[in-house]
Every structure is written in C-alpha cells, then in structure tokens.
Design a protein around this motif. Structure first.
Motif, mmCIF file in Angstrom:
data_model
loop_
_atom_site.group_PDB
_atom_site.id
_atom_site.type_symbol
_atom_site.label_atom_id
_atom_site.label_comp_id
_atom_site.label_asym_id
_atom_site.label_seq_id
_atom_site.Cartn_x
_atom_site.Cartn_y
_atom_site.Cartn_z
ATOM 1 N N LYS A 144 0.621 -1.206 0.134
ATOM 2 C CA LYS A 144 -0.068 -0.078 0.075
ATOM 3 C C LYS A 144 0.754 1.254 -0.073
ATOM 4 O O LYS A 144 0.560 2.133 0.847
ATOM 5 C CB LYS A 144 -0.991 0.033 1.021
ATOM 6 C CG LYS A 144 -1.792 -1.339 1.177
ATOM 7 C CD LYS A 144 -2.542 -1.287 2.695
ATOM 8 C CE LYS A 144 -3.182 -2.780 2.477
ATOM 9 N NZ LYS A 144 -3.895 -2.894 3.789
ATOM 10 N N SER A 147 -0.994 5.545 -4.213
ATOM 11 C CA SER A 147 -2.215 5.454 -4.279
ATOM 12 C C SER A 147 -2.617 6.716 -5.226
ATOM 13 O O SER A 147 -1.847 7.439 -5.853
ATOM 14 C CB SER A 147 -2.957 5.972 -3.019
ATOM 15 O OG SER A 147 -2.476 7.317 -2.551
ATOM 16 N N THR A 148 -3.886 6.757 -5.833
ATOM 17 C CA THR A 148 -4.238 8.101 -6.571
ATOM 18 C C THR A 148 -4.255 9.040 -5.522
ATOM 19 O O THR A 148 -4.742 9.056 -4.465
ATOM 20 C CB THR A 148 -5.829 7.664 -7.195
ATOM 21 O OG1 THR A 148 -6.680 7.392 -6.217
ATOM 22 C CG2 THR A 148 -5.392 6.390 -8.100
ATOM 23 N N GLY A 150 -5.459 13.405 -5.363
ATOM 24 C CA GLY A 150 -6.281 14.401 -6.048
ATOM 25 C C GLY A 150 -7.683 13.593 -6.799
ATOM 26 O O GLY A 150 -7.897 12.672 -6.711
ATOM 27 N N ARG A 151 -8.250 14.769 -7.288
ATOM 28 C CA ARG A 151 -9.416 14.098 -8.332
ATOM 29 C C ARG A 151 -9.680 15.053 -9.404
ATOM 30 O O ARG A 151 -9.059 16.047 -9.605
ATOM 31 C CB ARG A 151 -10.733 14.167 -7.236
ATOM 32 C CG ARG A 151 -11.291 15.850 -7.198
ATOM 33 C CD ARG A 151 -12.138 15.940 -6.007
ATOM 34 N NE ARG A 151 -13.294 15.279 -6.395
ATOM 35 C CZ ARG A 151 -14.405 15.464 -5.472
ATOM 36 N NH1 ARG A 151 -14.385 16.192 -4.178
ATOM 37 N NH2 ARG A 151 -15.445 14.980 -5.711
ATOM 38 N N PRO A 160 2.576 8.756 -1.054
ATOM 39 C CA PRO A 160 2.017 9.796 -0.255
ATOM 40 C C PRO A 160 2.946 10.931 -0.018
ATOM 41 O O PRO A 160 4.064 10.602 -0.030
ATOM 42 C CB PRO A 160 1.964 8.950 1.213
ATOM 43 C CG PRO A 160 2.869 7.815 1.120
ATOM 44 C CD PRO A 160 2.663 7.325 -0.568
ATOM 45 N N THR B 38 1.337 17.989 7.594
ATOM 46 C CA THR B 38 2.039 16.763 7.013
ATOM 47 C C THR B 38 2.107 15.745 8.246
ATOM 48 O O THR B 38 1.749 14.693 8.319
ATOM 49 C CB THR B 38 3.434 16.920 6.703
ATOM 50 O OG1 THR B 38 3.226 18.022 5.727
ATOM 51 C CG2 THR B 38 4.098 15.711 5.982
ATOM 52 N N LEU B 41 -0.780 13.897 9.390
ATOM 53 C CA LEU B 41 -1.241 12.907 8.530
ATOM 54 C C LEU B 41 -0.583 11.508 8.816
ATOM 55 O O LEU B 41 -1.184 10.428 9.009
ATOM 56 C CB LEU B 41 -0.922 13.374 6.865
ATOM 57 C CG LEU B 41 -1.715 14.153 6.299
ATOM 58 C CD1 LEU B 41 -1.287 14.684 4.608
ATOM 59 C CD2 LEU B 41 -3.142 14.060 6.268
ATOM 60 N N PRO B 51 -2.972 2.823 5.750
ATOM 61 C CA PRO B 51 -1.682 3.225 5.022
ATOM 62 C C PRO B 51 -1.830 4.678 4.703
ATOM 63 O O PRO B 51 -2.851 5.251 4.622
ATOM 64 C CB PRO B 51 -1.851 2.380 3.672
ATOM 65 C CG PRO B 51 -3.168 1.680 3.999
ATOM 66 C CD PRO B 51 -3.977 2.020 5.023
ATOM 67 N N LEU B 52 -0.568 5.058 4.824
ATOM 68 C CA LEU B 52 -0.316 6.585 4.746
ATOM 69 C C LEU B 52 -0.768 6.960 3.379
ATOM 70 O O LEU B 52 -1.120 8.023 3.182
ATOM 71 C CB LEU B 52 1.296 6.795 4.823
ATOM 72 C CG LEU B 52 1.628 8.420 4.692
ATOM 73 C CD1 LEU B 52 0.679 9.164 5.708
ATOM 74 C CD2 LEU B 52 3.252 8.677 4.885
ATOM 75 N N SER B 53 -0.539 6.049 2.368
ATOM 76 C CA SER B 53 -1.031 6.376 1.133
ATOM 77 C C SER B 53 -2.544 6.457 0.987
ATOM 78 O O SER B 53 -3.035 7.384 0.334
ATOM 79 C CB SER B 53 -0.772 5.189 0.168
ATOM 80 O OG SER B 53 -1.436 3.848 0.498
ATOM 81 N N LYS B 54 -3.285 5.851 1.667
ATOM 82 C CA LYS B 54 -4.849 6.064 1.885
ATOM 83 C C LYS B 54 -5.346 7.667 2.413
ATOM 84 O O LYS B 54 -6.031 8.112 1.902
ATOM 85 C CB LYS B 54 -5.277 4.975 2.600
ATOM 86 C CG LYS B 54 -6.825 4.885 2.571
ATOM 87 C CD LYS B 54 -7.291 4.105 1.144
ATOM 88 C CE LYS B 54 -8.669 3.733 1.060
ATOM 89 N NZ LYS B 54 -8.804 2.895 -0.292
ATOM 90 N N PHE B 56 -3.279 10.012 2.456
ATOM 91 C CA PHE B 56 -3.009 10.985 1.553
ATOM 92 C C PHE B 56 -4.078 10.946 0.135
ATOM 93 O O PHE B 56 -4.345 12.280 -0.207
ATOM 94 C CB PHE B 56 -1.726 10.708 0.924
ATOM 95 C CG PHE B 56 -1.227 12.106 0.132
ATOM 96 C CD1 PHE B 56 -1.028 13.430 0.842
ATOM 97 C CD2 PHE B 56 -0.756 11.808 -1.142
ATOM 98 C CE1 PHE B 56 -0.453 14.074 -0.011
ATOM 99 C CE2 PHE B 56 -0.149 12.790 -1.870
ATOM 100 C CZ PHE B 56 -0.190 14.246 -1.378
ATOM 101 N N SER B 57 -4.444 10.083 -0.093
ATOM 102 C CA SER B 57 -5.597 9.904 -1.123
ATOM 103 C C SER B 57 -6.733 10.536 -0.730
ATOM 104 O O SER B 57 -7.469 11.473 -1.555
ATOM 105 C CB SER B 57 -5.869 8.348 -1.429
ATOM 106 O OG SER B 57 -6.275 8.231 -2.498
ATOM 107 N N THR B 60 -6.507 14.459 -0.044
ATOM 108 C CA THR B 60 -6.284 15.157 -1.765
ATOM 109 C C THR B 60 -7.456 15.121 -2.348
ATOM 110 O O THR B 60 -7.638 16.036 -3.004
ATOM 111 C CB THR B 60 -5.240 14.804 -2.542
ATOM 112 O OG1 THR B 60 -5.251 13.315 -2.641
ATOM 113 C CG2 THR B 60 -3.775 14.980 -1.824
ATOM 114 N N PHE B 61 -8.388 14.136 -2.135
ATOM 115 C CA PHE B 61 -9.458 13.931 -2.878
ATOM 116 C C PHE B 61 -10.876 15.015 -2.495
ATOM 117 O O PHE B 61 -11.154 15.624 -3.330
ATOM 118 C CB PHE B 61 -10.230 12.544 -2.578
ATOM 119 C CG PHE B 61 -11.362 12.185 -3.489
ATOM 120 C CD1 PHE B 61 -11.333 11.762 -4.811
ATOM 121 C CD2 PHE B 61 -12.598 12.455 -3.104
ATOM 122 C CE1 PHE B 61 -12.259 11.397 -5.620
ATOM 123 C CE2 PHE B 61 -13.819 12.129 -3.804
ATOM 124 C CZ PHE B 61 -13.440 11.661 -5.067
#
Lengths: 258, 157
Positions: A144, A147-148, A150-151, A160, B38, B41, B51-54, B56-57, B60-61
């Motif tokens: 993990k 990831s994607t 922004g949108r 990240p 930061t 987060l 997960p940090l990636s999630k 961040f996702s 930013t969404f």
C-alpha cells in the motif's frame, strides 16, 4: 454451471464467474487495460464493453463491462458487434487524447481504426490512463505504498506526500502491471531506484546475479513465512542446488539398492 | 502559524481507532488547524491503522481538506450562472482587491481564504457570498467590503 451464448456459440461457465474470464478462456480477444487476474475487477478502462441480451428481453440490449458482469444462464453476448466496436472506438479516442504518445494506446486504437483523436490532446501528457492497476496491485501485495492522489483533472498516481514512499519495498510490481509502461525505474549495479527511493539489490551468493531488493526480501520473509536465507540465492542457483540434492538422493538410493 | 500537535490525541480519543474514522478525524484536524499538517497525516495513519497512501489519497480527494494553511474564515464567492449574471465577477474582483489576494489564496494574517464556487444553490439570493456557513444574498460591490469587516470583528459572520 450456467450456459450462455457468446457470438453465436453456446458456452458453459461457472456460476458467478465474470464474463471477461469466460471470453478469455474461450479465446475471444476483448481488449482490457485495467484488468489483471491477481486483483479484483475494477471496470476503469471501459474497453471490455460488450453487448448483452436475453431471449425474454424482447430485442432489448444492454452494454456492460465484461470484467464486472457475472455470467447468467441464457445470456446472449456479442463481443464485437458494430455498436460495441463503436463504443470501444469512443473510449480509445478519449484515451488517445489523454495519452497521445503511448505506443500501446496508439496500437490498440489503430486496431480499431482510430489513428487520430477527435478531441484535444492533453498538453505534456504522460502515458498514465489512471486505471489504478498499479495501486491495486500494490494494495493486494500488502504494501500500500502508492495511491491515486487528487481528483478530476488533477488526479495522478503518486506516493504519499509526493515524496519517496516509506512503505515501498521496490518489488517493481507496479511497473510490471502498468498497461502503458508509465512507471519508470532504474537498476544500476546493486542499486534500484523507483518512485525516487533507492533500494539495495541482493546479489546471489553463488553466481552474483542481482535478485530482489533487501527490503522486499525482508518483507517477504517476515510476512510470508519464508526463511531469510532463501533470498541469498537466485532462482537458477536454487534450482541447481535442488537438482544436486535430488541427484544425490537418487545415487544414494541406487547404492542402497545394489 | 502555530499548529499545536498536542491537540491531536484529544481528537483521536473522540472516535474509534478504526480506518472507518478516517474522514471524521481529518475533518476535526482540518477544523482545529485550518489545514492538514504533514505530521498530523502521518500520526493519523499510525493511530487509525490506515496506510499513509490512503490518508493522502483521501485528504487530496475532498475539497473540504487542505494540505496548505487556510484562513480562519473561508469566503466563497458564488460564480454560478445566476450570480454571474448578477455581477459575481465584479464582487470577486472587489474582494480580491480588498483582501489583496487572488481567488484560492489566503491572506497573510491567515484570517481569510477566498474561493470561487460554481453554485451554492441559493440562486434566488444572487449574487451570493458565503462566509463559512453563513450565506449573504444580494451582495453588492459596496456591501462586500463591509461583509469582510463584519466577519473580521464578530466571531459569528
């Protein structure tokens, strides 16, 4: 088991199976960029659209993404009807506007007769089609790391904070599944660089060939219960070691027999 | 800006430590600091086992989250069709000149962030300027300066 008709041919399939896996087994070529057997179907690229109908639908048809459509008894499927091809052309036309420089997209589009997009090409486009296959594979492997982010227009695949991803182990799965080869990496000597992060590559104890990264080996041995020293040898040397061992067993048993 | 990360544990206490609490926790952090630092987060990822990636996702969404410091009050100028016809452009320019920032930016004293939005669903009141959750209808070039002044003074805008 269910029975359905694909392009006029009666086909048997398992209940709950997705249409795309049935057509692939039957050797029917349906383009799909976001699909990979290792991960759940996602339905992002919309290239696997097919036409479906049933006898009792009175001539009505529907268009569905084959990767996400579970097969049913009595389903009648057309994978390359003129309307389906038209839909795929539209998708490819849009993809071509998004990634005009991608050889993979250009070739696929050309197969469907689209050589020039009718839309405006994105300036300084990269070749990412945002199918999310890389992020899904990374998640499936349990790291993990990406990831994607922004949108809408600004959506990208990124680690990240857009910094070197702390959870990445440099396994290259993301780069290898990418349908348009966007994810770049570099192997130089015993150093691998991907996502701006550097990794140490393990050299095979016997032949010196580079195998996988130290981080990946550590992750595999701790999460998958693989002995740590397993990664000290490359695949070939593992095979050689195994064959020598097997050979010695054979000669030992011969000696014992005589 | 002083963002006191000591306030984070208290925020985590409010929700179950599960991935499902992610958005609620981020909303509270955003409210507390007016952006998502930061370090917050990273801490959130650890605390909620996401997960940090999630993290961040997700951060930013949604438009409600910002990774850069935002003002205490968010002034949103509606530039939807009706407001546009009723002079939203002039109001936007007036506010930009008055606050000395462009749309999307934050004033130096971190009091205000100016944003333009497509439609706030209050066309009958056009042109509309929303300060945080309070909608002001029938705004004029002359009155929007007063609006800023008023929101600066009172806690309630």
């Amino acid at each position: 088991m269910v029975s359905l008709t694909i392009n006029g041919r009666v086909v048997q399939a398992n209940k709950g199976e997705m249409l795309l896996s049935v057509t692939r087994r039957e050797g029917i070529d349906i383009p799909a960029l976001c699909h990979h057997d290792a991960v759940e179907p996602f339905g992002a690229c919309r290239l696997c659209m097919v036409e479906i109908t049933k006898a009792e639908w009175d001539g009505w048809t529907n268009y569905v993404a084959a990767c996400l459509y579970p097969v049913e008894d009595g389903l009648i499927v057309q994978t390359h009807s003129s309307k389906v091809n038209e839909l795929r052309r539209t998708v490819l036309d849009l993809l071509l506007a998004r990634c005009p420089n991608s050889p993979e997209i250009r070739q696929l589009a050309a197969e469907y007769g689209v050589t020039q997009t009718a839309y405006e090409e994105i300036p300084d486009a990269d070749n990412c089609i945002l199918c999310g296959l890389c992020t899904r594979v990374c998640e499936r492997l349990g790291f993990k790391a990406i990831s994607t982010v922004g949108r809408g227009h600004d959506k990208v695949v990124a680690p990240p904070l857009k910094e070197a991803p702390p959870d990445c182990v440099g396994c290259l799965s993301c780069a290898q599944v990418c349908p348009t080869n966007v994810i770049q990496y570099e192997d130089e000597g015993n150093k691998r660089t991907i996502w701006n992060k550097s990794f140490e590559l393990i050299a095979c104890k016997e032949c010196g060939k580079q195998t996988i990264t130290r981080d990946f080996a550590e992750a595999l041995s701790s999460q998958r219960n693989i002995p740590e020293d397993y990664f000290e040898l490359c695949d070939e040397c593992h095979r050689r070691e195994l064959s020598v061992k097997m050979g010695s067993i054979v000669s030992w048993s011969r000696e014992a027999a005589s | 800006m002083n963002h006191d990360l000591d306030k984070l544990p208290e925020i985590y206490e409010r929700y179950p430590r599960t991935p499902q609490s992610l958005i609620a926790v981020l909303q509270d952090i955003q409210k507390e600091f007016h952006f998502l630092p930061t370090e917050a987060l990273k801490r959130t990822a650890e605390e909620l086992n996401v997960p940090l990636s999630k993290v961040f996702s997700v951060s930013t969404f949604y438009n409600a989250f910002s990774l850069h410091p935002r003002g205490e009050k968010i002034i949103r100028v509606c530039v939807g069709t009706t407001c546009h016809i009723r002079g939203a452009k002039q109001i936007q320019e007036q506010l930009e000149n008055h606050l000395k920032i462009k749309a999307g930016e934050t004033t130096e004293d971190k009091k205000f962030t100016l944003e333009v939005v497509a439609c706030v669903g209050a066309c009958a009141m056009a042109p509309v300027v929303a300060v945080d959750e309070t909608y002001h209808g029938g705004v004029t070039v002359a009155s929007c300066r007063k609006l800023v002044k008023k929101s600066k003074k009172g806690k309630k805008s």
